[in-house]
Design a protein around this motif. Sequence first.
Motif, PDB file in Angstrom:
ATOM      1  N   PRO A 110      49.941  42.747  39.063  1.00 25.84           N
ATOM      2  CA  PRO A 110      49.102  43.614  39.803  1.00 25.84           C
ATOM      3  C   PRO A 110      47.847  43.848  38.882  1.00 25.84           C
ATOM      4  N   LEU A 111      46.522  43.947  39.365  1.00 25.37           N
ATOM      5  CA  LEU A 111      45.561  44.081  38.552  1.00 25.37           C
ATOM      6  C   LEU A 111      45.781  45.813  38.116  1.00 25.37           C
ATOM      7  N   SER A 112      46.220  46.488  38.966  1.00 26.20           N
ATOM      8  CA  SER A 112      46.531  47.826  38.312  1.00 26.20           C
ATOM      9  C   SER A 112      47.871  48.461  38.889  1.00 26.20           C
ATOM     10  N   TYR A 113      48.575  49.133  38.409  1.00 27.07           N
ATOM     11  CA  TYR A 113      49.592  49.907  38.895  1.00 27.07           C
ATOM     12  C   TYR A 113      49.425  51.263  39.665  1.00 27.07           C
ATOM     13  N   PHE A 114      48.377  51.843  39.048  1.00 32.86           N
ATOM     14  CA  PHE A 114      47.872  53.388  39.309  1.00 32.86           C
ATOM     15  C   PHE A 114      46.542  53.594  39.269  1.00 32.86           C
ATOM     16  N   PRO A 115      45.649  53.491  40.293  1.00 35.23           N
ATOM     17  CA  PRO A 115      46.250  53.250  41.837  1.00 35.23           C
ATOM     18  C   PRO A 115      46.442  51.649  42.031  1.00 35.23           C
ATOM     19  N   LEU A 116      47.396  51.436  42.514  1.00 35.81           N
ATOM     20  CA  LEU A 116      47.952  50.158  43.081  1.00 35.81           C
ATOM     21  C   LEU A 116      46.776  49.298  43.403  1.00 35.81           C
ATOM     22  N   SER A 117      46.854  48.201  43.027  1.00 35.78           N
ATOM     23  CA  SER A 117      45.539  47.232  43.605  1.00 35.78           C
ATOM     24  C   SER A 117      45.919  46.520  44.780  1.00 35.78           C
ATOM     25  N   VAL A 118      45.241  47.348  45.691  1.00 37.27           N
ATOM     26  CA  VAL A 118      45.154  46.628  47.449  1.00 37.27           C
ATOM     27  C   VAL A 118      43.710  46.742  47.786  1.00 37.27           C
ATOM     28  N   TRP A 119      43.710  45.974  48.658  1.00 37.32           N
ATOM     29  CA  TRP A 119      42.486  45.672  49.367  1.00 37.32           C
ATOM     30  C   TRP A 119      42.656  45.682  50.707  1.00 37.32           C
ATOM     31  N   PRO A 120      41.608  46.347  51.484  1.00 35.15           N
ATOM     32  CA  PRO A 120      41.869  46.291  53.072  1.00 35.15           C
ATOM     33  C   PRO A 120      41.702  44.911  53.390  1.00 35.15           C
ATOM     34  N   TRP A 121      42.194  44.929  54.828  1.00 37.20           N
ATOM     35  CA  TRP A 121      42.400  43.721  55.320  1.00 37.20           C
ATOM     36  C   TRP A 121      41.070  42.604  55.616  1.00 37.20           C
ATOM     37  N   GLN A 122      39.668  43.502  55.690  1.00 36.38           N
ATOM     38  CA  GLN A 122      38.729  42.698  55.881  1.00 36.38           C
ATOM     39  C   GLN A 122      38.302  42.047  54.548  1.00 36.38           C
ATOM     40  N   GLU A 123      38.466  42.809  53.417  1.00 35.50           N
ATOM     41  CA  GLU A 123      38.201  42.144  52.092  1.00 35.50           C
ATOM     42  C   GLU A 123      39.306  40.849  51.562  1.00 35.50           C
ATOM     43  N   VAL A 124      40.286  41.244  52.319  1.00 34.68           N
ATOM     44  CA  VAL A 124      41.063  39.984  51.851  1.00 34.68           C
ATOM     45  C   VAL A 124      40.981  38.712  52.651  1.00 34.68           C
ATOM     46  N   VAL A 125      40.576  38.765  53.886  1.00 33.32           N
ATOM     47  CA  VAL A 125      40.161  37.775  54.788  1.00 33.32           C
ATOM     48  C   VAL A 125      38.744  37.362  54.289  1.00 33.32           C
ATOM     49  N   LYS A 126      37.825  37.938  53.781  1.00 34.09           N
ATOM     50  CA  LYS A 126      36.720  37.280  53.066  1.00 34.09           C
ATOM     51  C   LYS A 126      36.991  36.501  52.164  1.00 34.09           C
ATOM     52  N   ALA A 127      37.934  37.032  51.019  1.00 33.38           N
ATOM     53  CA  ALA A 127      38.398  36.448  49.936  1.00 33.38           C
ATOM     54  C   ALA A 127      39.083  35.145  50.279  1.00 33.38           C
ATOM     55  N   VAL A 128      39.780  35.136  51.192  1.00 35.43           N
ATOM     56  CA  VAL A 128      40.718  33.862  51.603  1.00 35.43           C
ATOM     57  C   VAL A 128      39.744  32.782  52.083  1.00 35.43           C
ATOM     58  N   CYS A 129      38.701  33.388  52.977  1.00 36.87           N
ATOM     59  CA  CYS A 129      37.429  32.213  53.351  1.00 36.87           C
ATOM     60  C   CYS A 129      36.760  31.879  52.286  1.00 36.87           C
TER      61      CYS A 129
ATOM     62  N   LEU B  92      48.367  43.772  48.848  1.00 37.89           N
ATOM     63  CA  LEU B  92      48.538  43.912  47.379  1.00 37.89           C
ATOM     64  C   LEU B  92      47.579  42.645  46.700  1.00 37.89           C
ATOM     65  N   VAL B  93      46.927  43.047  45.519  1.00 35.17           N
ATOM     66  CA  VAL B  93      46.319  42.085  45.020  1.00 35.17           C
ATOM     67  C   VAL B  93      46.899  41.755  43.540  1.00 35.17           C
ATOM     68  N   LEU B  94      47.223  40.706  43.189  1.00 34.44           N
ATOM     69  CA  LEU B  94      47.654  40.255  41.840  1.00 34.44           C
ATOM     70  C   LEU B  94      46.705  39.384  41.020  1.00 34.44           C
ATOM     71  N   ASN B  95      46.770  39.395  39.753  1.00 31.48           N
ATOM     72  CA  ASN B  95      45.851  38.702  38.838  1.00 31.48           C
ATOM     73  C   ASN B  95      46.411  37.074  39.213  1.00 31.48           C
ATOM     74  N   ALA B  96      45.430  36.476  38.397  1.00 31.05           N
ATOM     75  CA  ALA B  96      46.147  34.901  38.602  1.00 31.05           C
ATOM     76  C   ALA B  96      47.419  34.899  37.791  1.00 31.05           C
ATOM     77  N   ASP B  97      47.948  35.688  37.151  1.00 29.32           N
ATOM     78  CA  ASP B  97      49.001  35.735  36.122  1.00 29.32           C
ATOM     79  C   ASP B  97      50.078  36.388  37.039  1.00 29.32           C
ATOM     80  N   TYR B  98      50.045  36.674  38.382  1.00 27.48           N
ATOM     81  CA  TYR B  98      50.889  37.319  39.465  1.00 27.48           C
ATOM     82  C   TYR B  98      51.338  38.804  38.914  1.00 27.48           C
TER      83      TYR B  98
END
Length: 181
Positions: free
Chosen positions: A17-36, A9-15
Amino acid sequence: MNPESCPALVLNADYQPLSYFPLSVWPWQEVVKAVCMDRVTILSEYDQEIHSPSMRMRLPSVVALKRYIAPARRPAFTRFNLFLRDRFSCQYCGSRHELTFDHVVPRSRGGLTRWDNVVAACAPCNLTKGGRMPHDCHMHPRIRPHMPTVQELQRNGRAFPPNFLHESWRDFLYWDSELEP
């Protein structure tokens, strides 16, 4: 558990969700890249781990962007947003099947394709109304067509939960929901 079944689940900086419908989600690969790349803060994790020769990490289940992304001021006029505004139901009979859209004032009568003249309609109602004016066929939309606000679309989107909702997401979604006694 397969990493493919671990979206975040991806939240904006204000915690929020970027959107509710469709719910803002990223696949695991994108999240790991964003973390790195240090673009997100991890708020919650799955038990599932991934690893490389030099690192090991639990897959994030909820992340927040470090930079705030301002939401659009006006929603785009799209078929999806129109259906979302009209809660995925025909504005003439309430059906949720075979949805299309209808020009309240037909194009043949000068009606324009814009928020204040288009409604969701099921195929049978659209055929019945045809190119006639609402008063000629006694078919008036349940709601007056209007340009929705981004907040209205978000509110409507909350009524249609996604197929996948991980338990770790519940603390970050539906803040305005009524609590169970």
